[in-house]
Design a protein around this motif. Structure first.
Motif, mmCIF file in Angstrom:
data_model
loop_
_atom_site.group_PDB
_atom_site.id
_atom_site.type_symbol
_atom_site.label_atom_id
_atom_site.label_comp_id
_atom_site.label_asym_id
_atom_site.label_seq_id
_atom_site.Cartn_x
_atom_site.Cartn_y
_atom_site.Cartn_z
ATOM 1 N N GLU A 62 23.740 45.854 33.048
ATOM 2 C CA GLU A 62 24.753 45.448 32.067
ATOM 3 C C GLU A 62 25.712 44.426 32.683
ATOM 4 O O GLU A 62 25.856 44.366 33.900
ATOM 5 C CB GLU A 62 25.525 46.677 31.594
ATOM 6 N N GLU A 63 26.347 43.651 31.816
ATOM 7 C CA GLU A 63 27.261 42.596 32.267
ATOM 8 C C GLU A 63 28.675 42.867 31.762
ATOM 9 O O GLU A 63 28.880 43.013 30.552
ATOM 10 C CB GLU A 63 26.832 41.241 31.687
ATOM 11 N N ALA A 64 29.618 42.900 32.654
ATOM 12 C CA ALA A 64 31.016 43.031 32.238
ATOM 13 C C ALA A 64 31.470 41.702 31.638
ATOM 14 O O ALA A 64 31.091 40.641 32.125
ATOM 15 C CB ALA A 64 31.886 43.374 33.442
ATOM 16 N N GLU A 65 32.277 41.777 30.582
ATOM 17 C CA GLU A 65 32.797 40.552 29.972
ATOM 18 C C GLU A 65 34.187 40.265 30.544
ATOM 19 O O GLU A 65 35.076 41.127 30.473
ATOM 20 C CB GLU A 65 32.900 40.748 28.461
ATOM 21 N N GLU A 66 34.352 39.077 31.098
ATOM 22 C CA GLU A 66 35.609 38.748 31.761
ATOM 23 C C GLU A 66 36.602 38.202 30.739
ATOM 24 O O GLU A 66 36.749 37.000 30.576
ATOM 25 C CB GLU A 66 35.352 37.765 32.903
ATOM 26 N N THR A 67 37.285 39.121 30.057
ATOM 27 C CA THR A 67 38.160 38.720 28.957
ATOM 28 C C THR A 67 39.621 38.589 29.375
ATOM 29 O O THR A 67 40.472 38.274 28.543
ATOM 30 C CB THR A 67 38.061 39.767 27.822
ATOM 31 N N GLY A 68 39.922 38.821 30.654
ATOM 32 C CA GLY A 68 41.311 38.768 31.109
ATOM 33 C C GLY A 68 41.818 37.350 31.280
ATOM 34 O O GLY A 68 41.045 36.395 31.331
ATOM 35 N N PHE A 71 43.301 36.701 37.414
ATOM 36 C CA PHE A 71 42.305 37.209 38.357
ATOM 37 C C PHE A 71 42.411 38.734 38.444
ATOM 38 O O PHE A 71 41.395 39.430 38.489
ATOM 39 C CB PHE A 71 42.527 36.596 39.750
ATOM 40 N N LYS A 72 43.630 39.230 38.446
ATOM 41 C CA LYS A 72 43.825 40.680 38.586
ATOM 42 C C LYS A 72 43.220 41.428 37.389
ATOM 43 O O LYS A 72 42.499 42.412 37.566
ATOM 44 C CB LYS A 72 45.326 40.980 38.726
ATOM 45 N N GLU A 73 43.522 40.928 36.186
ATOM 46 C CA GLU A 73 42.967 41.602 34.992
ATOM 47 C C GLU A 73 41.442 41.623 35.045
ATOM 48 O O GLU A 73 40.808 42.645 34.790
ATOM 49 C CB GLU A 73 43.405 40.862 33.716
ATOM 50 N N ASN A 74 40.864 40.483 35.379
ATOM 51 C CA ASN A 74 39.390 40.407 35.385
ATOM 52 C C ASN A 74 38.771 41.252 36.496
ATOM 53 O O ASN A 74 37.714 41.851 36.305
ATOM 54 C CB ASN A 74 38.930 38.954 35.511
ATOM 55 N N ALA A 75 39.432 41.302 37.652
ATOM 56 C CA ALA A 75 38.894 42.128 38.745
ATOM 57 C C ALA A 75 38.877 43.597 38.301
ATOM 58 O O ALA A 75 37.894 44.319 38.539
ATOM 59 C CB ALA A 75 39.743 41.942 40.005
ATOM 60 N N ILE A 76 39.953 44.029 37.640
ATOM 61 C CA ILE A 76 40.017 45.430 37.187
ATOM 62 C C ILE A 76 38.986 45.677 36.072
ATOM 63 O O ILE A 76 38.291 46.696 36.079
ATOM 64 C CB ILE A 76 41.453 45.794 36.720
ATOM 65 N N ALA A 79 35.560 45.976 37.835
ATOM 66 C CA ALA A 79 35.406 47.188 38.651
ATOM 67 C C ALA A 79 35.362 48.427 37.762
ATOM 68 O O ALA A 79 34.556 49.341 37.975
ATOM 69 C CB ALA A 79 36.526 47.285 39.680
ATOM 70 N N ARG A 80 36.214 48.451 36.715
ATOM 71 C CA ARG A 80 36.235 49.633 35.832
ATOM 72 C C ARG A 80 34.922 49.749 35.056
ATOM 73 O O ARG A 80 34.353 50.834 34.926
ATOM 74 C CB ARG A 80 37.434 49.528 34.878
ATOM 75 N N PHE A 81 34.446 48.611 34.554
ATOM 76 C CA PHE A 81 33.201 48.585 33.766
ATOM 77 C C PHE A 81 32.048 49.206 34.565
ATOM 78 O O PHE A 81 31.340 50.085 34.089
ATOM 79 C CB PHE A 81 32.888 47.125 33.408
ATOM 80 N N TYR A 82 31.879 48.752 35.812
ATOM 81 C CA TYR A 82 30.727 49.236 36.594
ATOM 82 C C TYR A 82 30.973 50.644 37.146
ATOM 83 O O TYR A 82 30.022 51.415 37.298
ATOM 84 C CB TYR A 82 30.391 48.235 37.710
ATOM 85 N N LEU A 88 30.311 55.555 40.438
ATOM 86 C CA LEU A 88 30.556 55.279 41.865
ATOM 87 C C LEU A 88 31.914 54.605 42.078
ATOM 88 O O LEU A 88 32.391 53.872 41.196
ATOM 89 C CB LEU A 88 29.474 54.342 42.415
ATOM 90 N N VAL A 89 32.505 54.832 43.223
ATOM 91 C CA VAL A 89 33.682 54.049 43.613
ATOM 92 C C VAL A 89 33.234 52.590 43.617
ATOM 93 O O VAL A 89 32.223 52.250 44.235
ATOM 94 C CB VAL A 89 34.177 54.429 45.023
ATOM 95 N N THR A 90 33.959 51.746 42.890
ATOM 96 C CA THR A 90 33.467 50.382 42.661
ATOM 97 C C THR A 90 34.502 49.342 43.055
ATOM 98 O O THR A 90 35.676 49.439 42.701
ATOM 99 C CB THR A 90 33.100 50.211 41.168
ATOM 100 N N LEU A 91 34.004 48.337 43.780
ATOM 101 C CA LEU A 91 34.852 47.213 44.208
ATOM 102 C C LEU A 91 34.339 45.948 43.517
ATOM 103 O O LEU A 91 33.137 45.673 43.531
ATOM 104 C CB LEU A 91 34.760 47.077 45.730
ATOM 105 N N ALA A 92 35.255 45.211 42.889
ATOM 106 C CA ALA A 92 34.870 43.909 42.301
ATOM 107 C C ALA A 92 35.933 42.889 42.664
ATOM 108 O O ALA A 92 37.099 43.239 42.850
ATOM 109 C CB ALA A 92 34.750 44.026 40.788
ATOM 110 N N ASP A 93 35.501 41.641 42.758
ATOM 111 C CA ASP A 93 36.497 40.575 43.003
ATOM 112 C C ASP A 93 36.464 39.600 41.860
ATOM 113 O O ASP A 93 35.410 39.335 41.286
ATOM 114 C CB ASP A 93 36.234 39.948 44.388
ATOM 115 N N ASP A 94 37.646 39.120 41.480
ATOM 116 C CA ASP A 94 37.684 37.958 40.606
ATOM 117 C C ASP A 94 38.386 36.873 41.410
ATOM 118 O O ASP A 94 39.424 37.117 42.035
ATOM 119 C CB ASP A 94 38.410 38.239 39.295
ATOM 120 N N SER A 95 37.794 35.715 41.416
ATOM 121 C CA SER A 95 38.291 34.668 42.307
ATOM 122 C C SER A 95 38.082 33.313 41.656
ATOM 123 O O SER A 95 37.388 33.194 40.633
ATOM 124 C CB SER A 95 37.554 34.738 43.648
#
Ligand code: ITT
Length: 228
Positions: A62-68, A71-76, A79-82, A88-95
């Motif tokens: 599945e693909e998370a939609e980056e609607t933020g 960068f902070k909104e999209n990273a969350i 990470a929350r989506f996955y 699982l404990v999930t780490l994502a970066d938006d950059s």
């Protein structure tokens, strides 16, 4: 989250890891589809006492939609989506790259600059075209990165990092990805695409954010809890 909560997560991951396999370590899902980021994270998160896994490894398509808008909104969001889909404990970066002469563009839209169908090279070309009349001293900008870590119980941690540079006129260097070939570091006289993986990680936006993430994870895993 208290120690009890953290133990629940540990236990749950052991169960979701197969149930019959004893002492499977807690996993950290590094949720990115970008192979360049994944390579950098592999090295940057080496000291985290967790087993690192990927979206491919856990079979998440599945693909998370980056609607933020940030960068902070999209990273969350990512990470929350996955985390919600895998447990699982999930780490994502938006950059992305903020260019001052373009009012901060491409910014959070760095991966989508110019619309669908563009490659990294196409986006670099577009950026250079949009900056063609801009003098060297006005081509300042920065890479920014926000890393979000989302825990199955709902806690969220974020850390960030940035590196200042200049968008040079011509691409140079074959390492890295994205806008690295045009991101010039005046103090080194090189673009980030001319740096080795180790050297880029040492000074990059992602490297700085990841160092904070490692410290945070070590503290949490030593008993502090995600909220502490
Ligand atoms: P994931 O969301 O799956 O992680 P993505 O590439 O779509 O992958 P972002 O939405 O965070 O990730 O967009 C980041 C974009 O910013 C990336 O595609 C590059 O164009 C640019 N970028 C970020 N970090 C960079 C770096 O270290 N070097 C060069 N370009 C970078």
């Amino acid at each position: 989250m208290d120690h009890q909560g953290l133990r629940c997560i540990l236990k749950r991951d052991r169960i979701s890891s197969g149930g019959t396999v004893p002492n499977v370590p807690m996993r950290l899902l590094v949720a990115t589809r970008n192979p360049g980021k994944a390579t950098e994270f592999e090295r940057l998160l080496g000291e985290v006492p967790l087993e690192i896994t990927s979206l491919d490894e856990v079979g998440c398509r599945e693909e998370a939609e980056e609607t933020g808008d940030t960068f902070k909104e999209n990273a969350i969001i990512k990470a929350r989506f996955y985390c919600e889909r895998t447990g699982l404990v999930t780490l994502a970066d938006d950059s992305g790259l903020e260019v001052d002469a373009l009012g901060g563009e491409p910014g959070v839209r760095s991966a989508r600059y110019g619309g669908p169908g563009y490659t990294d090279e196409g986006r670099v070309d577009l950026l250079l075209r949009n900056l063609r009349d801009v003098a060297w001293e006005d081509r300042t900008g920065r890479f920014r990165c926000v890393i979000a870590i989302v825990w199955p119980e709902g806690d969220v941690n974020t850390v960030d990092g940035a590196v200042e540079g200049i968008v040079q006129h011509e691409p140079k260097g074959a390492n890295g990805f994205g806008y690295d070939p045009v991101f010039y570091l005046p103090h080194l006289g090189k673009t980030t695409a001319e740096l080795s993986l180790e050297d880029k990680n040492e000074l990059s936006h992602r490297g700085k954010a990841a160092k904070k993430a490692v410290t945070l994870l070590q503290r949490i895993l030593a008993g502090g809890g995600p909220g502490g």
